[in-house]
Design a protein around this motif. Sequence first.
Motif, PDB file in Angstrom:
ATOM      1  N   ASN A  96      62.263  92.933  80.133  1.00 17.05           N
ATOM      2  CA  ASN A  96      63.458  92.353  79.554  1.00 17.05           C
ATOM      3  C   ASN A  96      63.854  91.101  80.438  1.00 17.05           C
ATOM      4  N   LEU A  97      64.074  89.792  79.335  1.00 17.64           N
ATOM      5  CA  LEU A  97      64.683  88.880  79.913  1.00 17.64           C
ATOM      6  C   LEU A  97      65.689  88.413  79.683  1.00 17.64           C
ATOM      7  N   LYS A  98      66.582  89.875  79.087  1.00 18.30           N
ATOM      8  CA  LYS A  98      67.849  89.435  78.575  1.00 18.30           C
ATOM      9  C   LYS A  98      69.195  88.476  79.558  1.00 18.30           C
ATOM     10  N   GLY A  99      69.661  87.526  78.960  1.00 15.08           N
ATOM     11  CA  GLY A  99      71.048  87.059  79.357  1.00 15.08           C
ATOM     12  C   GLY A  99      70.787  86.538  80.398  1.00 15.08           C
ATOM     13  N   ASN A 100      69.550  86.252  80.258  1.00 14.79           N
ATOM     14  CA  ASN A 100      69.302  84.916  81.138  1.00 14.79           C
ATOM     15  C   ASN A 100      69.557  83.741  81.106  1.00 14.79           C
ATOM     16  N   ASP A 101      69.801  82.504  82.151  1.00 15.68           N
ATOM     17  CA  ASP A 101      70.151  81.412  82.300  1.00 15.68           C
ATOM     18  C   ASP A 101      68.576  80.718  82.273  1.00 15.68           C
ATOM     19  N   MET A 102      68.171  80.018  81.563  1.00 12.97           N
ATOM     20  CA  MET A 102      66.906  79.612  81.880  1.00 12.97           C
ATOM     21  C   MET A 102      66.421  77.912  81.099  1.00 12.97           C
ATOM     22  N   THR A 103      67.470  77.103  81.834  1.00 14.55           N
ATOM     23  CA  THR A 103      67.304  76.247  81.689  1.00 14.55           C
ATOM     24  C   THR A 103      66.416  75.278  82.881  1.00 14.55           C
ATOM     25  N   GLY A 104      65.746  74.753  81.945  1.00 15.72           N
ATOM     26  CA  GLY A 104      64.850  73.758  82.235  1.00 15.72           C
ATOM     27  C   GLY A 104      63.315  74.210  83.231  1.00 15.72           C
ATOM     28  N   ALA A 105      63.397  75.687  83.047  1.00 14.31           N
ATOM     29  CA  ALA A 105      62.276  76.387  82.674  1.00 14.31           C
ATOM     30  C   ALA A 105      60.889  76.761  81.657  1.00 14.31           C
ATOM     31  N   ASN A 106      60.067  76.653  83.042  1.00 12.61           N
ATOM     32  CA  ASN A 106      58.518  76.498  82.239  1.00 12.61           C
ATOM     33  C   ASN A 106      58.172  77.878  82.474  1.00 12.61           C
ATOM     34  N   LEU A 107      57.589  78.260  81.366  1.00 13.88           N
ATOM     35  CA  LEU A 107      57.223  78.989  80.711  1.00 13.88           C
ATOM     36  C   LEU A 107      55.926  78.868  79.782  1.00 13.88           C
ATOM     37  N   GLU A 108      55.085  77.689  79.675  1.00 13.72           N
ATOM     38  CA  GLU A 108      53.753  77.233  79.611  1.00 13.72           C
ATOM     39  C   GLU A 108      52.703  78.204  79.789  1.00 13.72           C
ATOM     40  N   ASN A 109      52.355  78.582  78.507  1.00 14.42           N
ATOM     41  CA  ASN A 109      50.753  78.911  78.274  1.00 14.42           C
ATOM     42  C   ASN A 109      51.405  80.483  78.884  1.00 14.42           C
ATOM     43  N   ALA A 110      52.694  81.149  79.219  1.00 10.02           N
ATOM     44  CA  ALA A 110      53.075  82.329  79.576  1.00 10.02           C
ATOM     45  C   ALA A 110      52.686  83.808  78.074  1.00 10.02           C
ATOM     46  N   ASN A 111      52.435  84.219  78.574  1.00  9.74           N
ATOM     47  CA  ASN A 111      52.288  85.954  77.332  1.00  9.74           C
ATOM     48  C   ASN A 111      53.687  86.676  77.876  1.00  9.74           C
ATOM     49  N   LEU A 112      54.322  86.294  76.721  1.00 11.76           N
ATOM     50  CA  LEU A 112      55.759  87.087  76.720  1.00 11.76           C
ATOM     51  C   LEU A 112      55.578  88.081  75.245  1.00 11.76           C
ATOM     52  N   SER A 113      54.190  88.629  74.961  1.00  7.94           N
ATOM     53  CA  SER A 113      54.342  89.832  73.600  1.00  7.94           C
ATOM     54  C   SER A 113      55.259  90.673  74.326  1.00  7.94           C
ATOM     55  N   GLY A 114      55.654  90.604  73.338  1.00  5.40           N
ATOM     56  CA  GLY A 114      56.528  92.400  73.260  1.00  5.40           C
ATOM     57  C   GLY A 114      57.653  92.093  74.115  1.00  5.40           C
ATOM     58  N   ALA A 115      58.258  90.868  74.515  1.00  4.37           N
ATOM     59  CA  ALA A 115      58.967  90.340  75.475  1.00  4.37           C
ATOM     60  C   ALA A 115      60.654  90.689  75.090  1.00  4.37           C
ATOM     61  N   ILE A 116      61.747  90.444  75.878  1.00  2.00           N
ATOM     62  CA  ILE A 116      63.249  90.791  74.855  1.00  2.00           C
ATOM     63  C   ILE A 116      63.642  89.043  75.510  1.00  2.00           C
ATOM     64  N   LEU A 117      63.346  88.288  74.778  1.00  2.00           N
ATOM     65  CA  LEU A 117      63.858  86.850  74.991  1.00  2.00           C
ATOM     66  C   LEU A 117      65.628  87.280  74.746  1.00  2.00           C
ATOM     67  N   LYS A 118      66.154  87.437  74.612  1.00  2.00           N
ATOM     68  CA  LYS A 118      67.682  87.159  74.300  1.00  2.00           C
ATOM     69  C   LYS A 118      68.525  86.165  75.127  1.00  2.00           C
ATOM     70  N   CYS A 119      68.201  85.156  75.726  1.00  2.00           N
ATOM     71  CA  CYS A 119      68.634  84.404  76.826  1.00  2.00           C
ATOM     72  C   CYS A 119      69.859  83.703  76.763  1.00  2.00           C
ATOM     73  N   ASN A 120      70.642  83.513  77.414  1.00  2.00           N
ATOM     74  CA  ASN A 120      71.713  82.936  77.265  1.00  2.00           C
ATOM     75  C   ASN A 120      71.830  81.286  76.801  1.00  2.00           C
ATOM     76  N   LYS A 121      70.886  80.716  78.245  1.00  2.00           N
ATOM     77  CA  LYS A 121      70.667  79.337  78.100  1.00  2.00           C
ATOM     78  C   LYS A 121      69.360  79.167  78.204  1.00  2.00           C
ATOM     79  N   THR A 122      69.149  78.337  76.999  1.00  2.00           N
ATOM     80  CA  THR A 122      67.279  78.071  77.261  1.00  2.00           C
ATOM     81  C   THR A 122      67.179  76.283  76.993  1.00  2.00           C
ATOM     82  N   THR A 123      68.015  75.759  77.813  1.00  2.00           N
ATOM     83  CA  THR A 123      68.295  73.899  77.770  1.00  2.00           C
ATOM     84  C   THR A 123      66.714  73.437  78.314  1.00  2.00           C
ATOM     85  N   ARG A 124      65.624  72.741  77.888  1.00  2.00           N
ATOM     86  CA  ARG A 124      65.257  71.922  77.985  1.00  2.00           C
ATOM     87  C   ARG A 124      63.643  72.919  78.425  1.00  2.00           C
ATOM     88  N   THR A 125      64.182  74.452  77.877  1.00  5.20           N
ATOM     89  CA  THR A 125      62.940  75.380  78.685  1.00  5.20           C
ATOM     90  C   THR A 125      61.889  75.133  78.496  1.00  5.20           C
TER      91      THR A 125
END
Length: 202
Positions: A96-125
Motif C-alpha cells: 500500500n503506497l496510497k497518499g504518498n509523496d514520492m517526489t524524486g523517488a527511484n523505483l527502477e526495476n522494482a516489482n510493484l505487481s498488485g500494489a496500490i499507487l494512489k500517490c499524491n505526488k510523483t514529480t520526477r519519480t
Amino acid sequence: MASLTLTNPAHAANPEHIKQLLETKQCKGCDLTNAQLRGASLEGANLAGANLENVYLYKANLVKANLSGANVRSADLGDVNMKGINLSGADLTDTNLKGNDMTGANLENANLSGAILKCNKTTRTRLTYANLKKANLTKADLKGVSLIGANLADANLSEANLSPDSYRAGNIIYISPAYLSGANLRNANLNKATLNRANLYQ
C-alpha cells in the motif's frame, strides 16, 4: 520513538534490529518482518536488502532512505513521506503506497505487481522497467513520471494524471512529459486518464 508491537508471533521482527534501526538508522539486511513502525522518523535510513515484509510504516518519514533490493511485500506505507527514496530493485508486491509523496523517488526495476499507487505526488519519480502488472493507479497523480519499459499489463490507470510536470531548478523552469515509451499497456484500464503530451513511443 514509534510504538513497537509485533503482530505475528510465528515470524516476528528481530527486536535488536528494531532497536538498531531507531537508534542508528543503519539496518542493512535487517529482519523487520511484521514490525509496527507507525510514524517512525527514518529520514536517510539505510535499509538496503532488509526484510520489511508486512511492516506497518503508516505516516512514517522515509525521505532519502535507502531500501534498494529490500523485501517490502504486503507492507503498509500509506501517507509516507518518500521524497528521494531509493527503492530500486525492491519487491513491493501488494504494498500500500496510497497518499504518498514520492517526489524524486527511484523505483527502477522494482516489482510493484498488485500494489496500490494512489500517490499524491510523483514529480520526477523513476519507474523505469518497473513491474506494475495489475497495480492500482486509479486517480494517481503521475505527472512527468518515467515509466519507460515498465510492465503495466492489466494495471488500473483510470482517471490517472499523466500530463506534463513543471518544476523550477534555480532560475530555470523545466517541463517534463510522462514517459511511457516501450511500456507494456496490454489490457490496462486508461478510462478518463489524462495523457496530453505523454511519450507513448513503441
